[in-house]
Design a protein around this motif. Sequence first.
Motif, PDB file in Angstrom:
ATOM      1  N   TYR A  43       0.836  -1.203   0.000  1.00 19.56           N
ATOM      2  CA  TYR A  43       0.000   0.000   0.000  1.00 19.56           C
ATOM      3  C   TYR A  43       0.863   1.242   0.000  1.00 19.56           C
ATOM      4  O   TYR A  43       2.053   1.212   0.276  1.00 19.56           O
TER       5      TYR A  43
ATOM      6  N   ILE B 150       0.687   5.458   0.861  1.00 15.48           N
ATOM      7  CA  ILE B 150       0.104   6.759   1.187  1.00 15.48           C
ATOM      8  C   ILE B 150       1.279   7.709   1.297  1.00 15.48           C
ATOM      9  O   ILE B 150       2.260   7.413   1.964  1.00 15.48           O
TER      10      ILE B 150
ATOM     11  N   MET C 203      -3.979   0.230   5.834  1.00 15.12           N
ATOM     12  CA  MET C 203      -4.103   1.431   5.004  1.00 15.12           C
ATOM     13  C   MET C 203      -5.154   2.366   5.606  1.00 15.12           C
ATOM     14  O   MET C 203      -4.965   3.571   5.692  1.00 15.12           O
TER      15      MET C 203
ATOM     16  N   LEU D 120      -4.750   6.182   7.143  1.00 16.63           N
ATOM     17  CA  LEU D 120      -5.549   7.319   6.682  1.00 16.63           C
ATOM     18  C   LEU D 120      -6.237   7.993   7.876  1.00 16.63           C
ATOM     19  O   LEU D 120      -6.268   9.215   7.966  1.00 16.63           O
TER      20      LEU D 120
ATOM     21  N   PRO E 218      -1.182   6.927  -8.896  1.00 17.70           N
ATOM     22  CA  PRO E 218      -1.865   7.391  -7.704  1.00 17.70           C
ATOM     23  C   PRO E 218      -2.766   8.603  -7.961  1.00 17.70           C
ATOM     24  O   PRO E 218      -2.671   9.252  -8.999  1.00 17.70           O
TER      25      PRO E 218
ATOM     26  N   ILE F  42      -2.787   8.661  -2.734  1.00 20.90           N
ATOM     27  CA  ILE F  42      -3.037   7.241  -2.487  1.00 20.90           C
ATOM     28  C   ILE F  42      -3.231   6.541  -3.827  1.00 20.90           C
ATOM     29  O   ILE F  42      -3.425   7.191  -4.851  1.00 20.90           O
TER      30      ILE F  42
ATOM     31  N   ASP G 149      -7.198   1.992  -3.979  1.00 26.26           N
ATOM     32  CA  ASP G 149      -7.774   2.384  -2.699  1.00 26.26           C
ATOM     33  C   ASP G 149      -8.887   3.407  -2.878  1.00 26.26           C
ATOM     34  O   ASP G 149      -9.790   3.497  -2.048  1.00 26.26           O
TER      35      ASP G 149
END
Lengths: 663, 75, 64
Positions: A481, A483, B24, B28, B50, B62, B66
Motif C-alpha cells: 500500500y 500513502i 491502510m 488514513l 496514484p 493514495i 484504494d
Amino acid sequence: MDIALFGNPNTGKTSLFNHITGSYEYVGNWSGVTVEKKVGRIKQTNRSLIDLPGVYSLNPLSKDERVASLALLENEAEQILNIVNADQLERSLYLTTELMETGRPLVVVLNMVDLAKRHRVTINLERLSNRLGVKVFTTVARKGDGCQDLIDFLKNEPTNHPSSFSLNYGEVIESAIREMESVMAQKGDTPRRWMLVQYLNDNGMICDLLDEKFPELRGIRQKADEVLRETTGKRIDDVIYETKMAYIRDVIADTCVLTKEKEVFKFTAFIDRIVTHRILGIPIFLLLLFLVFQLTFDWLGTPMSDLLDQWLSGPVTDGIQKALDAMGAVPLIKAVILNGIIAGVGGVLVFVPQIFILFFFISLLEDSGYMARVAVVMDRLMEFIGLNGKAFIPLVIGFGCNVPAVMAARTIEQPKERLLTILITPFMSCSARLSVYALFVAAFFERHQALIVLSLYVLGIVVAILIAKLFSFFLKNEKSYFIMDLPPYNVPQLKSLLRSTWDKGKGFVRKAGTFIFGGTVFIWVLSYFGPSGMDVPIDKSFMAIVSSVFAPLFAPLGFASWQAVSALITGFLAKEVVVSTMNVLYFVPKGVTLSGLLPHYFSPLAAYSFLVFVLLYTPCLSTVAAIKKETGSSKIALFSIAYSFIAAYIIAYVVYILGRWIF
Amino acid sequence: MKLSEVKINEKLRIEDFGDMDSQMRRRLKEMGVFEGKSVKVVRYCPLGGPCLLECEGQLFGIRKKDTLCIKGELV
Amino acid sequence: MLISIVLGILIFAYATWMVISFIKKSRQGRCAACALKDSCDSGCSAVSFEERQQILSSTTHHTK
C-alpha cells in the motif's frame, strides 16, 4: 533526565532538534527520514534530547516507526517533547492524546505557527494549555523562532509533572480494561492503562508483548469487540479512535478560530500543477536532473575543477618538487609524494567543485519538498516492479551515498519491498562515482558532459527497475500500500542549504585526506615495487602482474588494460579510488592531465562501457557492510556483490557490442 | 459514489471505507482522513497511477485501487 | 637522508593507519563508514548498533 521528541513526519522535528541541541543535522523535507534515534544535548543544559522517527500514532507500521513506540515501552522517553503541527492541529493532536495517556510528563510545541497564521487559524494558547493540562510553546523551527524560550524552559524547570490524562471510552471498553487490569494484577504485574488502550486498539507490537505473558487478554478483547459490534455496529478500534477524535474536536472548537475554509497554499498548488502533471511529471524530473548535471559539469563545475587541476599540477607540484630537492630527499620519497600522493589524492580533490555543486542542488530539491512529489509521480512505475513510490526516496538518497540509502529503506513497511529496495539501491549512482564520470567525460565527451552523466544516472535507475522486476518474481507477494503525505513547499533558506551542502560535501574532502591518501600510497607501493626490486618499470610491478591475470576477462567489454582492471579492483574499497588509482598508474607527464592522456588508452566507446561497469559493479565495501547489517544476512550481502558484478558485466558488454554495431 | 468516480476539483464527503486494507485505513485515519471528512480530488496520475487528494489543506497521494474502496457523497 | 627517513615513516605510518581504520569502520557497517555520516538524516545516530539491536530484541522479553 532524558527527553524524547515525538511528532508526526514533516512537522519540523529535526529542525527543532537541531535548534535546541545546537548540533546541526540535515533536514530532509520528506516523510520518514529519521529512521533511528539521534541523541543530542540540549543547549545550556546537560539533559539529553532523543530525536525519534516521525510517527502518526504509537501503532507502528514500519520498522523505523517501531523505534518511537519502543522508546516509550523501554522507559527511555522519561519525558516527552511533543511537536505539533499548528497548521494541522486535528491530526497532530491524535498522537498527543496517545502520548498523554502514557502519563509521562509532556510539553507541547506548536510548530509552524507561521503556516497556521497564513491559513488564518488563531489559536488561544492559554486555553489550549489549560484544556490539555500541559505547557504549550510556539515555534517556527525552520527559522529558529521561539526555540530560545523552549530552551530556557527546559533549562530551568523540571518537567516532571506526570500527566493524569485519561479518556472515558464508554462502558464496554472501560469494563474490558478493568477486567484486563485485574488479570495482570493477579500475575503480579502493574498494568499500565495506556498499554491496555493500545492493546484494545490492535497495536500489533503491544499485542505481541502482552499476549505472550497474558494469553487471557485476547478473549477479553474479543468479547468486548463482539459486544460493541452488536450494540453499536462499530469495531473496537473505531470506537477508541472516535472517542479520541471527539475529545480533540472539542478542544479545537474551544481554543481555535478558523476564519475561512482551509485550502492548499496557492504557491504549492501552482507548483504541483506543473511538477505532478499527468504526462509531464516524469519528464520534468528528468529535466531537473539534466539541469543539475549541466550546472555541475558544463556550466560551473568543470571550469572550476580545471583551474584547480592547473594549480595543483603546476605551482603546487613544482613547489613541492623544489622543496624536496632542497631537502635532499631520496628518489623513493620524491616518487611517493609526487607520483603517488599528489597524483592520486590531488586527482580526486580536483572534483571537489563538482561534488559540492551537485550536493547543493540535491539539498535544494530535498529541502523544497519536491521529493515527496517525485515519490507520487514514480509510484505507478514502482508498483509495476513490486515496490511502492516511497522506495524512490531511499533511491534518491542513494545519489548522495548508498550507505544511508540502504538504511533509509527501513521506512518501507513491507519486508519484501524493503529487501528489494536494499538490493537495488547500490545501482544508484553515488557521489563517489561522480568523480569517475567527471574524469572520463572531460576526457572523452567534452561537448555532451551533462548528457552522458545523465544517461548513466538514468541507466542506473533503469537497471535497478529491471532487476527489481526480475527479483519480484522470486519473492513472495505481499499486500502493498501507498500513502504519501505531501508537505507544502518551502522556500529553502540559503543558510541551511549551504550548511547541508557543506555537511554532505565535507565527507568527500575528509575521505580524500584520510582513506584515499592511505589507499593511494599502497597502490603506489604496489606499482613501484616488483619481483625484481624497487623502481621497476610499471609494467613489471606487482600491481601489473596481478591485474594482468584478470585483464583478459574484460577484453569483451573493450577495456583490457591492466591499469583499468587495477582501478576496478581497488575501487571495491571506495569508488573514488578508481580515480586515484588511474592517476597513479597512468604515468602523466608534466604539462599533461590524466584526462588528456586517457584517450590513448581507451576508445570513447570503451570509456563509456567502462563508466557503465563502474556504475553497476559490486557496491563498495561500506555499502556491502550496510546491506549485511540491515538485512542481518551475510548471504544477501554476498549475493549483492555477485549479482551486481554479473549485471554490470552483461550490461557493459551489451553497451559495447551495440555501440560497435552502431558507430 | 466511489472516490474513483469523482472528477478533479470535486469534493466527496466520506461515508465508508468499504473493504480497504485495514492497515491502510488505519494510516488514513491517523492522518485525519475518516468518515465525515471531505476530500477533494486534485489530480489523477496517468496509467492508473496514484490519485492526489486534499483534505483540510493537507495534500496526500493514495493508489487508485484504494480510491475504489472509499465511498461517499459529493458536496 | 634523515629527512627522507622521517618523511617516509610519517607517510607510510599515516597511510597504514588510515587504511586499517577505514576497513575497520567499513566492516562495522552503518554510518561510521559513510561519507555523509554527520549530515544525513537517514539513520546516523549516537546510538550504537549494538544498543539498537538490544532495544529491538528486548521487545520480545519485556518485563516492565
